[in-house]
Scaffold this active site. Structure first.
Site, PDB file in Angstrom:
ATOM      1  N   LYS A  20       0.866  -1.380  -0.089  1.00 16.55           N
ATOM      2  CA  LYS A  20      -0.077  -0.029   0.070  1.00 16.55           C
ATOM      3  C   LYS A  20       0.799   1.215   0.038  1.00 16.55           C
ATOM      4  CE  LYS A  20      -3.678  -2.297   2.397  1.00 16.55           C
ATOM      5  NZ  LYS A  20      -4.826  -2.268   3.632  1.00 16.55           N
ATOM      6  N   TYR A  60     -12.439  -2.481  -3.502  1.00 17.72           N
ATOM      7  CA  TYR A  60     -13.036  -2.948  -2.078  1.00 17.72           C
ATOM      8  C   TYR A  60     -14.354  -2.638  -2.103  1.00 17.72           C
ATOM      9  CZ  TYR A  60      -8.386  -2.427   0.302  1.00 17.72           C
ATOM     10  OH  TYR A  60      -7.141  -2.754   0.659  1.00 17.72           O
ATOM     11  N   ARG A  96      -1.801 -14.890   3.920  1.00 20.51           N
ATOM     12  CA  ARG A  96      -2.511 -14.181   4.693  1.00 20.51           C
ATOM     13  C   ARG A  96      -1.962 -14.272   6.358  1.00 20.51           C
ATOM     14  NH1 ARG A  96      -6.915 -10.606   3.671  1.00 20.51           N
ATOM     15  NH2 ARG A  96      -8.081 -11.017   5.618  1.00 20.51           N
ATOM     16  N   VAL A 120      -4.858  -0.014  11.892  1.00 16.71           N
ATOM     17  CA  VAL A 120      -5.405  -0.731  10.651  1.00 16.71           C
ATOM     18  C   VAL A 120      -5.592   0.177   9.638  1.00 16.71           C
ATOM     19  CG1 VAL A 120      -7.817   0.202  11.442  1.00 16.71           C
ATOM     20  CG2 VAL A 120      -7.506  -2.111  10.370  1.00 16.71           C
ATOM     21  N   ASN A 123      -2.098   0.017   7.137  1.00 20.10           N
ATOM     22  CA  ASN A 123      -1.540  -1.604   7.364  1.00 20.10           C
ATOM     23  C   ASN A 123      -0.681  -2.038   6.395  1.00 20.10           C
ATOM     24  OD1 ASN A 123      -3.514  -1.958   5.906  1.00 20.10           O
ATOM     25  ND2 ASN A 123      -4.548  -3.421   7.234  1.00 20.10           N
ATOM     26  N   HIS A 126      -1.803  -5.344   1.206  1.00 21.08           N
ATOM     27  CA  HIS A 126      -3.008  -6.078   1.081  1.00 21.08           C
ATOM     28  C   HIS A 126      -2.799  -7.457   0.607  1.00 21.08           C
ATOM     29  CE1 HIS A 126      -6.982  -6.959  -0.820  1.00 21.08           C
ATOM     30  NE2 HIS A 126      -6.290  -7.566  -1.918  1.00 21.08           N
ATOM     31  N   GLU A 137      -9.425  -9.950  -8.214  1.00 22.94           N
ATOM     32  CA  GLU A 137      -8.668  -9.209  -8.106  1.00 22.94           C
ATOM     33  C   GLU A 137      -7.362  -8.825  -9.141  1.00 22.94           C
ATOM     34  OE1 GLU A 137      -9.018  -8.732  -3.079  1.00 22.94           O
ATOM     35  OE2 GLU A 137      -7.248  -9.370  -4.123  1.00 22.94           O
TER      36      GLU A 137
HETATM   37  P1  GDP Z   1      -7.862  -7.023   4.956  1.00 19.62           P
HETATM   38  O1  GDP Z   1      -8.463  -8.027   3.859  1.00 19.62           O
HETATM   39  O2  GDP Z   1      -7.007  -7.664   6.066  1.00 19.62           O
HETATM   40  O3  GDP Z   1      -6.962  -5.968   4.265  1.00 19.62           O
HETATM   41  O4  GDP Z   1      -9.096  -6.303   5.629  1.00 19.62           O
HETATM   42  P2  GDP Z   1     -10.509  -5.967   5.134  1.00 19.62           P
HETATM   43  O5  GDP Z   1     -10.818  -6.526   3.737  1.00 19.62           O
HETATM   44  O6  GDP Z   1     -11.554  -6.172   6.233  1.00 19.62           O
HETATM   45  O7  GDP Z   1     -10.443  -4.509   4.956  1.00 19.62           O
HETATM   46  C1  GDP Z   1      -9.623  -3.770   4.079  1.00 19.62           C
HETATM   47  C2  GDP Z   1      -8.794  -2.810   4.273  1.00 19.62           C
HETATM   48  O8  GDP Z   1      -9.552  -1.630   5.033  1.00 19.62           O
HETATM   49  C3  GDP Z   1      -7.874  -2.985   5.537  1.00 19.62           C
HETATM   50  O9  GDP Z   1      -6.721  -3.721   5.236  1.00 19.62           O
HETATM   51  C4  GDP Z   1      -7.592  -1.847   6.470  1.00 19.62           C
HETATM   52  O10 GDP Z   1      -6.676  -0.958   5.613  1.00 19.62           O
HETATM   53  C5  GDP Z   1      -8.952  -1.253   6.101  1.00 19.62           C
HETATM   54  N1  GDP Z   1      -9.882  -1.149   7.348  1.00 19.62           N
HETATM   55  C6  GDP Z   1     -10.339  -2.341   7.607  1.00 19.62           C
HETATM   56  N2  GDP Z   1     -11.217  -2.243   8.643  1.00 19.62           N
HETATM   57  C7  GDP Z   1     -10.930  -1.168   9.200  1.00 19.62           C
HETATM   58  C8  GDP Z   1     -11.347  -0.104  10.178  1.00 19.62           C
HETATM   59  O11 GDP Z   1     -12.155  -0.651  11.220  1.00 19.62           O
HETATM   60  N3  GDP Z   1     -10.613   1.166  10.356  1.00 19.62           N
HETATM   61  C9  GDP Z   1     -10.070   1.629   9.161  1.00 19.62           C
HETATM   62  N4  GDP Z   1      -9.822   2.854   9.176  1.00 19.62           N
HETATM   63  N5  GDP Z   1      -9.729   1.112   8.234  1.00 19.62           N
HETATM   64  C10 GDP Z   1     -10.203  -0.399   8.220  1.00 19.62           C
HETATM   65 MG    MG Z   2     -10.079  -8.096   2.803  1.00 22.40          MG
END
Ligand code: GDP
Ligand code: MG
Length: 160
Positions: A20, A60, A96, A120, A123, A126, A137
């Site tokens: 990222k 997303y 993962r 978060v 982070n 991805h 993707e």
């Molecule tokens: P991942 O698959 O582990 O990347 O997680 P997700 O698919 O649930 O979310 C995608 C991305 O959205 C995450 O990697 C974070 O950068 C962001 N994200 C997820 N949950 C949160 C949250 O509660 N707050 C914020 N600010 N960002 C979030």
């Molecule tokens: Mg995800």
């Protein structure tokens, strides 16, 4: 799609990984690539891209109703991303584990998110969450001719 004929799982499984914008700014690209290389996965596609907000909204799309969605798209479009496709046995699930949990606070030391970030919303990396999302993707971020099929001369030292 014809990029993914039935049976392209197992050894030929492919996963989408992206460093990222914060990971690129913080010079973590080399470190992150090294972890996937050393694990034994094979790099089959890579590019540095400034993603458009449209691409990121599509990437997303499952999160479009979340309160953090707008901020997520702003974060992900704030600078270039290193988009990659890695191939290998069970690469999606194992990636993962290499990444750690979504929230760095829950990620163990030794994982990328456990070692290199705090929040978060910053982070650094991805990784696709399933083989199906990996296929979606990869076709979103790469054209078929941007993926390279090459013979892995170390395969016999990685696979029994
Ligand atoms: P991942 O698959 O582990 O990347 O997680 P997700 O698919 O649930 O979310 C995608 C991305 O959205 C995450 O990697 C974070 O950068 C962001 N994200 C997820 N949950 C949160 C949250 O509660 N707050 C914020 N600010 N960002 C979030
Ligand atoms: Mg995800």
């Amino acid at each position: 799609s014809n990029l993914f004929p039935t049976g392209w799982t197992g050894f030929n499984e492919r996963g989408f990984i992206a460093v990222k914008p914060d990971g690129v700014q913080r010079r973590l690209v080399g470190e992150i690539i090294q972890r996937f290389e050393k694990k034994g996965f094979q790099l089959v596609g890579m590019k540095l891209v400034q993603a458009s907000e449209d691409l990121l909204r599509e990437h997303y799309r499952d999160l479009r109703d979340k309160p953090f969605f707008k901020g997520l798209v702003r974060y992900m479009s704030s600078g270039p991303i290193v988009a990659m496709v890695w191939q290998g046995l069970d690469v999606v699930k194992m990636s993962r584990r290499v990444l750690g949990e979504t929230n760095p606070a829950n990620s163990l030391p030794g994982t990328i998110r456990g070692d290199y970030c705090v929040e978060v919303g910053r982070n650094v990396i991805h990784g696709s969450d399933s083989v199906e999302s990996a296929q979606r993707e990869i076709s979103l971020w790469f054209r078929p001719d941007e993926l390279e099929c090459w013979e892995d001369s170390s395969a016999q030292w990685i696979y029994e």
